[in-house]
Enzyme design. Structure first.
Site, PDB file in Angstrom:
ATOM      1  N   SER A 276      -3.197   3.646  -7.924  1.00  0.00           N
ATOM      2  CA  SER A 276      -3.319   4.731  -6.940  1.00  0.00           C
ATOM      3  C   SER A 276      -2.202   4.648  -5.915  1.00  0.00           C
ATOM      4  O   SER A 276      -1.579   3.598  -5.741  1.00  0.00           O
ATOM      5  CB  SER A 276      -4.667   4.654  -6.231  1.00  0.00           C
ATOM      6  OG  SER A 276      -4.593   3.786  -5.119  1.00  0.00           O
ATOM      7  N   ASP A 277      -1.969   5.743  -5.225  1.00  0.00           N
ATOM      8  CA  ASP A 277      -1.042   5.682  -4.093  1.00  0.00           C
ATOM      9  C   ASP A 277      -1.711   4.879  -2.966  1.00  0.00           C
ATOM     10  O   ASP A 277      -2.896   4.578  -3.009  1.00  0.00           O
ATOM     11  CB  ASP A 277      -0.618   7.093  -3.654  1.00  0.00           C
ATOM     12  CG  ASP A 277       0.802   7.095  -3.080  1.00  0.00           C
ATOM     13  OD1 ASP A 277       1.212   6.068  -2.482  1.00  0.00           O
ATOM     14  OD2 ASP A 277       1.505   8.107  -3.224  1.00  0.00           O
ATOM     15  N   TRP A 278      -0.920   4.544  -1.953  1.00  0.00           N
ATOM     16  CA  TRP A 278      -1.341   3.543  -0.967  1.00  0.00           C
ATOM     17  C   TRP A 278      -2.349   4.088   0.063  1.00  0.00           C
ATOM     18  O   TRP A 278      -2.078   5.088   0.731  1.00  0.00           O
ATOM     19  CB  TRP A 278      -0.093   3.027  -0.247  1.00  0.00           C
ATOM     20  CG  TRP A 278       0.523   1.782  -0.830  1.00  0.00           C
ATOM     21  CD1 TRP A 278       1.023   0.726  -0.112  1.00  0.00           C
ATOM     22  CD2 TRP A 278       0.716   1.425  -2.203  1.00  0.00           C
ATOM     23  NE1 TRP A 278       1.483  -0.251  -0.973  1.00  0.00           N
ATOM     24  CE2 TRP A 278       1.313   0.146  -2.249  1.00  0.00           C
ATOM     25  CE3 TRP A 278       0.407   2.040  -3.412  1.00  0.00           C
ATOM     26  CZ2 TRP A 278       1.628  -0.505  -3.440  1.00  0.00           C
ATOM     27  CZ3 TRP A 278       0.718   1.393  -4.610  1.00  0.00           C
ATOM     28  CH2 TRP A 278       1.323   0.139  -4.606  1.00  0.00           C
TER      29      TRP A 278
END
Ligand code: NAG
Ligand code: NAG
Ligand code: NAG
Ligand code: NAG
Ligand code: NAG
Ligand code: NAG
Ligand code: NAG
Ligand code: NAG
Ligand code: NAG
Length: 632
Positions: free
Chosen positions: A343-345
């Site tokens: 996933s993105d942060w």
């Protein structure tokens, strides 16, 4: 991969592992794995997962069977890490846990290096120190270190770091301007070598979003507006980072942002609450998948979905990593992606970035608890949580029966298999002296510098004013760079346009500054200069023939400059020396670039265009592919 894990979990089934090996390309697993003599080994040095002579699937199986739930949970987290003072392991700060805590207590082994590399030897020694600490944990699972791009000029903790000791190239847009897959591969090979030298084994790139919405603040790290060009270049990019065969000499790649982050509603960015929507008024969702299909066919290893949520499509209106239709149905089933999804942060936990409060990017499901968000991300089919440090949530989910341990195992196997394939268990350390020799060596630096020059895109050259004659007796007025560099080449510099024969002006593409430590780094809003700035520049252009170099981190709407300046360049990250070499054609430096996107005529034209359609602003000033050469 689901099929693979089902097969290889049947340890007694020789046929299963045999087919798994054929299907997934690893060394053939021998039937002796089921042999209790191997499974019963307890001596640390010869535990099967540490035995490099065994095939990777067997090593993964052996290791997973030994892991506690907490140790498994740690593998699912991938968060930022900083070097401590003088290359030590970082102590705790008010906003970050110590390295000791994340490695020793949270059992995390995936980290992205935050900050520029200022001292190569110190960074390599820090990396070895980090590995030694990881190897002292109960199972001794080595760290995989990753990085946002760090070979260009962007300097923003959320998107990349400037090159510093690494060879310095234009942003990926500049590579796209050159339309040269061989050069892209060469760049990627060099970046791979410089990364590996200090222990970075995972690139949090390429970014292959299509820049169909010109206002979006993240265009500089894309390959532009054209799906075909991006597709062609991403293949070369992956080849360079992976090498001929993916393995111990590779840097793995995280292709982003699935399913294409370009069509941002009103051009806002989905790091921020006001930018959470992605929109498809042109009904062009499929088009944005084209480069991802090319990347998957070229062996993309890992994929990062974007923060945004899709509006008005067949998919749920929740962020892409929470979105089972996007991750499981589209990416894994329809498109056949078998690698890791990270996933993105920061999708679960609210935090502060550069002093700015940043709510978790849980778009569309903001009302869910942190634990429920984690559950939905797993349910969607994501393997790893980026920018999070919450393994306890996973332990809770399994202990309360919300998520099965089998589901956790599927993702743990994927990430461990990558670690084994990269050879990190067998060779976790780097040679700090060799790193010092290799990183930023003269050859790499020269290729980067040449590429900065070649990527220059010449859009106007009235009366062939360029190249300038370095021997001519002229007086220069300069703006946007340090005049000392020009004077050191023996040129005369004056302080006013009235005294000058030629003006040299380096400009940043227009944007509207935003508040906030983090948000201020995203160049968003209007693509036109405001009226004050237009008037200020107009006074220069009317007073003296002016050479303008515009840093196109976004597609500027600048018809007035195209009209009034004597010459106009677009560039994508270049030093002042590169600029001066190009205008004086030093050593035959020539602008060779072609625009990687259209330059729109006005904000009105941008606002009237659809976020998801390429090349649809009315009557653009310059077109994709434009780019002049100097007269012979
Ligand atoms: C780092 O090392 C230098 C030289 O050994 C020393 O002078 C300095 O105090 C050290 N800094 C820290 C924060 O430990
Ligand atoms: C560090 O981790 C511990 C739990 O391991 C947690 O209680 C603490 O709040 C964390 N500190 C920071 C600054 O994140
Ligand atoms: C194996 O390693 C663990 C953790 O480092 C240690 O506690 C244990 O004593 C070791 N066992 C042997 C037989 O060396
Ligand atoms: C992209 O490539 C395809 C196949 O090669 C071609 O049919 C199509 O016209 C190209 N599109 C553009 C915009 O160049
Ligand atoms: C996003 O789309 C939804 C649904 O159309 C809308 O209600 C909302 O105002 C849009 N903008 C933001 C920032 O949420
Ligand atoms: C310009 O460059 C010179 C020489 O490198 C340096 O001494 C000077 O400080 C610089 N000026 C600015 C404003 O950066
Ligand atoms: C004008 O430029 C010269 C160098 O060309 C410099 O020495 C001088 O200080 C400048 N004067 C002003 C008023 O900036
Ligand atoms: C106009 O733009 C200039 C340069 O970008 C900026 O310094 C100035 O603050 C802007 N003025 C207004 C009123 O926004
Ligand atoms: C031109 O290139 C040659 C050979 O690479 C180099 O030695 C020389 O310094 C360069 N000249 C300039 C002005 O950069």
């Amino acid at each position: 991969m689901v099929a693979f894990s089902q097969l290889s979990r049947r340890r007694d089934a020789f046929v299963g592992t045999f087919f798994a090996a054929i299907l997934f390309g690893s060394a053939t697993c021998l039937p002796e794995f089921g042999n209790p003599l191997i499974a019963r080994r307890t001596d640390n040095a010869t535990l099967p997962y540490r035995d490099a002579s065994l095939c990777i699937d067997d090593r993964v199986n052996d290791l997973v069977a030994r892991m506690t739930l907490a140790e498994k949970a740690g593998q699912l987290f991938h968060g930022g890490i900083q070097m401590g003072p003088n290359g030590t392991l970082a102590p705790a700060t008010p906003t970050a846990n110590s390295t000791e805590n994340v490695v020793g207590e949270k059992f995390m082994t995936h980290f992205n290096l935050v900050g520029e590399v200022e001292d190569v030897r110190m960074t390599a020694e820090w990396y070895n120190r980090l590995q030694r600490r990881a190897l002292q944990t109960r199972l001794g699972i080595p760290v995989t270190l990753s990085s946002d791009p760090r070979h260009a000029f962007t300097d923003n903790v959320g998107t990349g770091f400037s090159a510093n000791q690494f060879s310095q190239w234009p942003e990926s847009l500049g590579l796209a301007a050159l339309r040269d897959p061989e050069l892209v591969q060469k760049f990627a090979e060099i970046a791979r070598e410089e990364y590996m030298a200090i222990g970075i084994r995972s690139a949090l790139h390429p970014q292959i979003d299509l820049s169909t919405e010109p206002r979006w603040a993240r265009i500089a790290n894309t390959m532009g507006e054209d799906a075909n060009l991006t597709s062609q270049l991403v293949v070369a990019y992956l080849k360079g980072f992976h090498g001929e065969e993916f393995g111990p000499h590779s840097v793995t790649t995280v292709t982003k942002h699935f399913p294409g982050g370009g069509p941002m509603e009103n051009g806002e960015d989905s790091h921020f609450t006001y930018g959470k929507n992605q929109t498809y008024p042109g009904n062009n969702f499929e088009h944005h998948l084209i480069p991802f299909k090319a990347a998957i066919a070229a062996g993309a290893r890992q994929m990062m979905p974007y923060y945004s949520r899709p509006i008005g499509t067949e998919y749920d209106e929740v962020g892409f990593s929470f979105n089972k239709g996007i991750i499981t149905d589209l990416l894994r089933h329809e498109m056949g992606f078998e690698g890791i999804v990270c996933s993105d942060w920061g999708l679960i936990t609210d935090t502060f970035i550069i002093g700015q409060y940043m709510p978790a990017r849980a778009w569309g499901i903001e009302y869910l608890s942190e634990t429920q968000r984690a559950a939905q991300i797993l349910e969607a089919g994501v393997d790893q949580f980026g920018g999070e440090y919450r393994p306890e949530l996973i332990v809770e989910l399994v202990e309360t029966g919300v998520v099965s341990e089998d589901r956790i195992d599927v993702s743990v196997r994927r990430v461990l298999k990558e670690k084994f394939t990269l050879g990190l268990f067998d060779n976790p350390f780097v040679d700090a002296s060799a790193a010092e020799q290799l990183v930023g060596n003269a050859y790499f630096v020269r290729l980067g510098a040449e590429t900065q020059r070649k990527a220059y895109t010449l859009l106007k050259n009235a009366d062939d004013i360029l190249p300038l004659d370095p021997a001519a007796d002229v007086k220069y007025y300069v703006e946007g760079f340090n005049a000392t560099l020009l004077m050191s080449r023996g040129m005369r510099v004056v302080n006013s346009t009235e005294e000058a024969d030629i003006a040299l002006v380096r400009l940043q593409a227009p944007y509207e500054p935003r508040d906030g430590g983090f948000e201020a780094r995203y160049h968003a809003g209007s693509l036109e200069y405001n009226s004050t700035e237009k008037a200020r520049q107009a006074a220069i252009y009317s007073a003296v023939p002016t050479i303008v170099d515009m840093y196109l981190d976004r597609p500027a709407a600048i018809p007035e400059i195209a009209e009034s300046a004597a010459a106009l360049f677009g560039s994508y990250g270049s030093s002042t020396d590169a600029f001066l070499d190009v205008i004086f054609a030093v050593n035959e430096s020539q602008p060779m670039g072609k625009l990687p996107f259209d330059l729109p005529r006005s904000m009105a034209a941008v606002e009237a265009s659809a976020e998801d359609l390429p090349f649809d602003t009315e009557n653009p000033v310059f077109k994709f592919g434009d780019g002049l050469r100097y007269k012979e």
